[in-house]
Write a protein that holds these residues in place. Structure first.
Motif, PDB file in Angstrom:
ATOM      1  N   UNK A  84       4.629  28.510  -5.217  1.00  0.00           N
ATOM      2  CA  UNK A  84       5.629  26.768  -5.464  1.00  0.00           C
ATOM      3  C   UNK A  84       4.530  26.434  -3.945  1.00  0.00           C
ATOM      4  N   UNK A  85       4.350  24.903  -4.343  1.00  0.00           N
ATOM      5  CA  UNK A  85       4.890  23.803  -3.196  1.00  0.00           C
ATOM      6  C   UNK A  85       6.321  23.430  -3.286  1.00  0.00           C
ATOM      7  N   UNK A  86       7.107  23.039  -2.144  1.00  0.00           N
ATOM      8  CA  UNK A  86       8.243  23.007  -2.207  1.00  0.00           C
ATOM      9  C   UNK A  86       8.530  21.763  -2.421  1.00  0.00           C
ATOM     10  N   UNK A  87       7.768  20.591  -3.632  1.00  0.00           N
ATOM     11  CA  UNK A  87       7.850  19.711  -3.843  1.00  0.00           C
ATOM     12  C   UNK A  87       8.687  19.883  -5.353  1.00  0.00           C
ATOM     13  N   UNK A  88      10.059  19.505  -5.180  1.00  0.00           N
ATOM     14  CA  UNK A  88      11.030  19.841  -6.584  1.00  0.00           C
ATOM     15  C   UNK A  88      11.005  18.332  -6.903  1.00  0.00           C
ATOM     16  N   UNK A  89      10.452  17.454  -7.314  1.00  0.00           N
ATOM     17  CA  UNK A  89      11.541  16.365  -6.851  1.00  0.00           C
ATOM     18  C   UNK A  89      11.698  15.502  -8.159  1.00  0.00           C
ATOM     19  N   UNK A  90      12.407  15.540  -7.731  1.00  0.00           N
ATOM     20  CA  UNK A  90      13.678  14.559  -8.734  1.00  0.00           C
ATOM     21  C   UNK A  90      14.045  13.641  -8.858  1.00  0.00           C
ATOM     22  N   UNK A  91      13.160  13.176 -10.166  1.00  0.00           N
ATOM     23  CA  UNK A  91      13.143  11.688 -10.688  1.00  0.00           C
ATOM     24  C   UNK A  91      13.563  10.555 -10.776  1.00  0.00           C
ATOM     25  N   UNK A  92      15.021  11.692 -10.564  1.00  0.00           N
ATOM     26  CA  UNK A  92      16.816  10.754 -10.681  1.00  0.00           C
ATOM     27  C   UNK A  92      17.247   9.706 -10.096  1.00  0.00           C
ATOM     28  N   UNK A  93      17.552   8.373  -9.701  1.00  0.00           N
ATOM     29  CA  UNK A  93      17.656   7.749  -8.461  1.00  0.00           C
ATOM     30  C   UNK A  93      18.922   8.295  -7.868  1.00  0.00           C
ATOM     31  N   UNK A  94      19.983   8.414  -8.980  1.00  0.00           N
ATOM     32  CA  UNK A  94      21.347   8.976  -8.736  1.00  0.00           C
ATOM     33  C   UNK A  94      21.539  10.965  -7.930  1.00  0.00           C
ATOM     34  N   UNK A  95      20.885  10.560  -6.739  1.00  0.00           N
ATOM     35  CA  UNK A  95      21.168  11.654  -6.252  1.00  0.00           C
ATOM     36  C   UNK A  95      21.983  12.038  -6.013  1.00  0.00           C
ATOM     37  N   UNK A  96      23.246  11.710  -5.830  1.00  0.00           N
ATOM     38  CA  UNK A  96      24.297  12.575  -5.690  1.00  0.00           C
ATOM     39  C   UNK A  96      25.727  13.601  -7.902  1.00  0.00           C
ATOM     40  N   UNK A  97      24.240  12.686  -8.640  1.00  0.00           N
ATOM     41  CA  UNK A  97      25.608  13.118  -9.789  1.00  0.00           C
ATOM     42  C   UNK A  97      24.347  14.362 -10.092  1.00  0.00           C
ATOM     43  N   UNK A 150      11.435   7.978 -19.509  1.00  0.00           N
ATOM     44  CA  UNK A 150      12.270   7.502 -20.460  1.00  0.00           C
ATOM     45  C   UNK A 150      12.624   5.779 -20.360  1.00  0.00           C
ATOM     46  N   UNK A 151      13.018   5.634 -19.219  1.00  0.00           N
ATOM     47  CA  UNK A 151      13.560   4.346 -19.197  1.00  0.00           C
ATOM     48  C   UNK A 151      12.689   3.313 -18.034  1.00  0.00           C
ATOM     49  N   UNK A 152      11.043   3.419 -18.771  1.00  0.00           N
ATOM     50  CA  UNK A 152      10.159   2.098 -18.178  1.00  0.00           C
ATOM     51  C   UNK A 152       9.390   2.764 -17.255  1.00  0.00           C
ATOM     52  N   UNK A 153       9.933   3.558 -15.892  1.00  0.00           N
ATOM     53  CA  UNK A 153       9.215   3.357 -15.035  1.00  0.00           C
ATOM     54  C   UNK A 153       8.485   4.222 -14.288  1.00  0.00           C
ATOM     55  N   UNK A 154       7.383   3.622 -13.737  1.00  0.00           N
ATOM     56  CA  UNK A 154       5.680   4.673 -13.014  1.00  0.00           C
ATOM     57  C   UNK A 154       6.354   5.007 -12.086  1.00  0.00           C
ATOM     58  N   UNK A 155       6.138   6.314 -11.462  1.00  0.00           N
ATOM     59  CA  UNK A 155       6.400   6.745 -10.449  1.00  0.00           C
ATOM     60  C   UNK A 155       4.525   7.273  -9.993  1.00  0.00           C
ATOM     61  N   UNK A 156       4.215   7.076  -8.967  1.00  0.00           N
ATOM     62  CA  UNK A 156       3.237   7.457  -8.401  1.00  0.00           C
ATOM     63  C   UNK A 156       3.285   8.283  -6.981  1.00  0.00           C
ATOM     64  N   UNK A 157       2.829   9.484  -7.540  1.00  0.00           N
ATOM     65  CA  UNK A 157       2.981  10.495  -6.004  1.00  0.00           C
ATOM     66  C   UNK A 157       1.265  10.337  -5.216  1.00  0.00           C
ATOM     67  N   UNK A 158       1.594  10.514  -3.459  1.00  0.00           N
ATOM     68  CA  UNK A 158      -0.058  11.042  -3.539  1.00  0.00           C
ATOM     69  C   UNK A 158      -0.148  12.213  -2.759  1.00  0.00           C
ATOM     70  N   UNK A 159      -1.216  13.312  -2.458  1.00  0.00           N
ATOM     71  CA  UNK A 159      -1.543  13.713  -2.462  1.00  0.00           C
ATOM     72  C   UNK A 159      -1.387  13.436  -0.199  1.00  0.00           C
ATOM     73  N   UNK A 160      -0.793  13.871   0.397  1.00  0.00           N
ATOM     74  CA  UNK A 160      -1.272  13.853   1.774  1.00  0.00           C
ATOM     75  C   UNK A 160      -2.736  14.287   2.175  1.00  0.00           C
ATOM     76  N   UNK A 161      -2.660  13.846   3.462  1.00  0.00           N
ATOM     77  CA  UNK A 161      -4.506  14.531   3.841  1.00  0.00           C
ATOM     78  C   UNK A 161      -3.921  15.774   4.322  1.00  0.00           C
ATOM     79  N   UNK A 204       3.897  13.584  -2.407  1.00  0.00           N
ATOM     80  CA  UNK A 204       4.938  12.584  -1.975  1.00  0.00           C
ATOM     81  C   UNK A 204       4.876  11.634  -2.547  1.00  0.00           C
ATOM     82  N   UNK A 205       6.165  10.545  -2.949  1.00  0.00           N
ATOM     83  CA  UNK A 205       6.274   9.420  -3.352  1.00  0.00           C
ATOM     84  C   UNK A 205       5.031   8.431  -2.404  1.00  0.00           C
ATOM     85  N   UNK A 206       4.649   7.692  -4.016  1.00  0.00           N
ATOM     86  CA  UNK A 206       3.817   6.525  -3.166  1.00  0.00           C
ATOM     87  C   UNK A 206       3.822   5.053  -4.059  1.00  0.00           C
TER      88      UNK A 206
END
Lengths: 194, 443
Positions: free
Chosen positions: B5-18, B44-55, B68-70
């Motif tokens: 497992x890579x350590x990316x467990x990216x939570x898409x929610x911007x309400x991180x403290x909830x 579902x909120x109509x957003x697109x998040x694009x991640x880019x692989x770091x070199x 990482x988020x691009x």
């Protein structure tokens, strides 16, 4: 009565899901509505076959009883014979179709006592031509929720039609023939939704 | 198959403290681009998040490139159709990348009604030294200007901007379920329940209808289109799947309207499995061509099937995803899970296929060795750099120590969307509002 109870439950749930999908955000989902309609149709068919088989079973039993009590058994009166055979054929074909664990159909199908079964019958035929409003107890089986307004087939069709018109071609409201596959006239008349 | 497992467990929610997940953050689609450098998610909120692989850095060769988020942007907004009194959801149904032709990246994203072409580009320089305005942008008083200078480009912090380049609207009466970019890189198709439209990427005010299965009388409707895809190499060929469990392959050269199929793939139903819900579980939720273009994969509720394009009568391979649910169909119908639409995906070499299940489980099937594995995407069960432990569902009788029984499965945790890197063993798995990226072990 496993089969028909199961079928009833599935039908009622299908209707309630169809009804609640009207108010869903994003509009009516055609795919989901179609699947629900198909499920409802097949449940309805199975329910009716089960009911008919049950009735023919009862008829057969009562005749056997009569026959035993009176004389050595003579052939049942001709008018009854044909429908009985038909029911048996239907039952057989239904068995082939439906044999999953949920829909276990045992042969011969034993019905519950006729007295208890009153509530599961379709509306009393004598009432058909009566214009009087039927009492609740006579027509409404108690397995169905009775608090909400009743919806009969016409209402179901209208809802489905509304929904299909809404999601239909832009602006062409004159396309009156467009309706979703309808639960046709064989639907028990007292089906209600949650 | 072992996975690190890579350590990316990216939570898409911007309400991180909830702790709760807002519905808008539920991921509704994931897709790698054609090189695997970028990973896009739609929610579902109509957003697109694009991640880019770091070199990959030479200093830490054992540490594979992480994502990482691009870029993040709002692709679709909720709309209201006044004519039909219907709300149009902003949920992103599908994202498809265009092949890269210059420094910018292009993707198509769609909600129920509208497809949009987005350009994602980087800006790392800005012009400085204007004559008529100063560095803050304020207009300079012309009387203070005594000399002319030439503006120069100076480096700035990297800024990634997303701009909508095309909006393809008003093409669909019903809800769009798929989009697919053609291998000619000029056209794409969008599919709703009853129709498939062909668009040119440059032209937004016109599209061609290539499939129409709407009956004249809607009462006669018996099936809908559930997914469609272009062949990866043959720009004239595409397939579409139906709610009845069949797949049609069409050739655009034969006719303008492809209502008549060239090939029809369907497996006859097993009569012993018939139940109330047979129609629902035979509905195909996803169809994907293999990278080679030789095979097709379809997903229905309980199985994944691999078809050979040359054999229409039955699938080449059938894999049971979660057959233990067959006896639970009634409950799954009651809680609506039976209507869930799972996607399926090929790996780069077409040797392994993957699809999701419940309880945040996902399944991989190796077509060559015939081995399969069940893995779980969850924070509790996985630590960074740990190898994912295979999971097992106990069907009945004695439950072994690490097994989970069917009745303990959490049906609210479902993995509907997954994607596989085009060439490497990197997978992205969407579990409700969380994105998990897993990479293969490095030797």
């Amino acid at each position: 009565m496993d089969v028909s109870a199961e079928a009833k439950r599935v039908m009622v749930q299908a209707l309630s899901k169809l009804y609640s999908s009207r108010s869903q955000r994003g509009g009516l989902r055609l795919h989901r509505s179609l699947l629900l309609t198909l499920v409802m149709k097949s449940a309805r068919d199975i329910y009716h076959s089960a009911r008919a088989a049950c009735e023919s079973q009862e008829l057969q039993e009562s005749q056997e009883l009569q026959g035993k009590a009176a004389e050595p058994p003579s052939d049942p009166p001709p008018p009854l014979e044909k429908p009985q055979q038909q029911e048996e054929q239907e039952e057989a074909s239904m068995e082939e179709e439906v044999s999953s664990p949920e829909v276990s159909l045992e042969v011969p199908q034993r019905c519950t006592q006729p007295e208890l079964d009153q509530e599961n019958r379709s509306p009393a035929r004598a009432d058909r031509h009566s214009r009087k409003r039927r009492g609740k107890t006579a027509t409404e089986p108690d397995f169905l929720p009775c608090k909400r307004a009743k919806m009969d087939t016409g209402e179901v069709l209208r809802i489905l039609q509304d929904a299909s018109l809404r999601s239909n071609a832009a602006g062409n409201c004159a396309r009156g023939t467009d309706t979703l596959p309808s639960a046709n006239t064989h639907m028990p008349r007292t089906v209600a939704t949650c | 198959m072992e996975e690190e497992i890579d350590n990316r467990k990216i939570n898409n929610s911007f309400l991180r403290d909830h702790n709760y997940a807002t519905e808008a953050d539920i991921i509704s689609t994931v897709e790698f681009n054609s090189t695997g450098e970028l990973l896009a998610t739609g929610d579902k909120g109509g957003r697109v998040v694009v991640f880019q692989r770091e070199q990959e850095s030479k200093n830490q060769p054992h540490r594979r490139g992480e994502y990482n988020v691009y870029s993040t942007f709002q692709s679709h907004e909720p709309e209201f159709d006044y004519l039909k009194s219907l709300e149009i959801e902003e949920k992103i149904n599908k994202i498809r990348w265009l092949p890269q032709q210059n420094a910018a990246y292009f993707l198509l994203s769609t909600n129920d009604k509208t497809v949009k072409l987005w350009k994602i580009s980087e800006r790392d320089k800005r012009p400085e030294g204007y004559n008529l305005k100063d560095e803050d942008g304020r207009i300079r008083d012309p009387s203070t200007i005594t000399s002319l200078r030439v503006p120069v480009l100076r480096p700035m912090d990297l800024m990634v901007e997303a701009t909508p380049r095309r909006v393809f609207s008003n093409g669909h009466t019903y809800h769009i379920n798929s989009i697919s970019v053609n291998s000619d890189y000029e056209t794409y198709m969008s599919t709703d329940d009853l129709r498939i439209n062909l668009w040119h990427l440059e032209i937004t005010n016109r599209s061609f209808n290539i499939v129409d299965i709407k009956p004249t009388n809607m009462e006669e409707l018996t099936e809908v289109i559930t997914a469609a895809e272009f062949h990866p190499h043959q720009c004239n060929t595409f397939v579409y799947s139906s709610s009845k469990g069949s797949i049609r392959l069409c050739d655009m050269r034969s006719a303008a309207l492809c209502d008549n199929h060239s090939k029809f793939f369907e497996e006859p139903e097993d009569p012993s499995n018939r139940s109330f819900f047979s129609e629902i579980i035979s509905s195909i939720s996803d169809v994907k061509f293999s990278h080679s273009g030789r095979y097709l994969m379809t997903r229905d509720y309980l199985t994944v099937k691999v078809w050979d394009l040359n054999m229409e009568s039955k699938p080449l391979e059938t894999y049971q995803v979660h057959d233990y649910l067959r006896s639970k169909l009634c409950s799954l119908y009651e809680n609506d899970c039976i209507f869930d639409k799972f996607e399926c995906v090929w790996n780069g070499s077409d040797s392994v296929i993957m699809t999701g299940s419940y309880n945040n489980f996902f399944r991989m099937f190796d077509r060559n060795t015939k081995r399969d594995v069940t893995l779980e995407a969850s924070r509790e069960n996985s630590k960074p750099r740990a190898i994912l432990k295979p999971r097992k569902v106990c069907v009945g009788g004695k439950r072994r120590k690490d097994e989970i029984s069917v009745d303990s499965l959490d049906f609210s945790k479902k993995i509907l969307h997954t994607t596989w890197h085009p060439s490497e063993n990197i997978i992205a798995v969407a579990a409700t509002n969380n994105l998990y990226i897993f990479q293969d072990k490095v030797n």
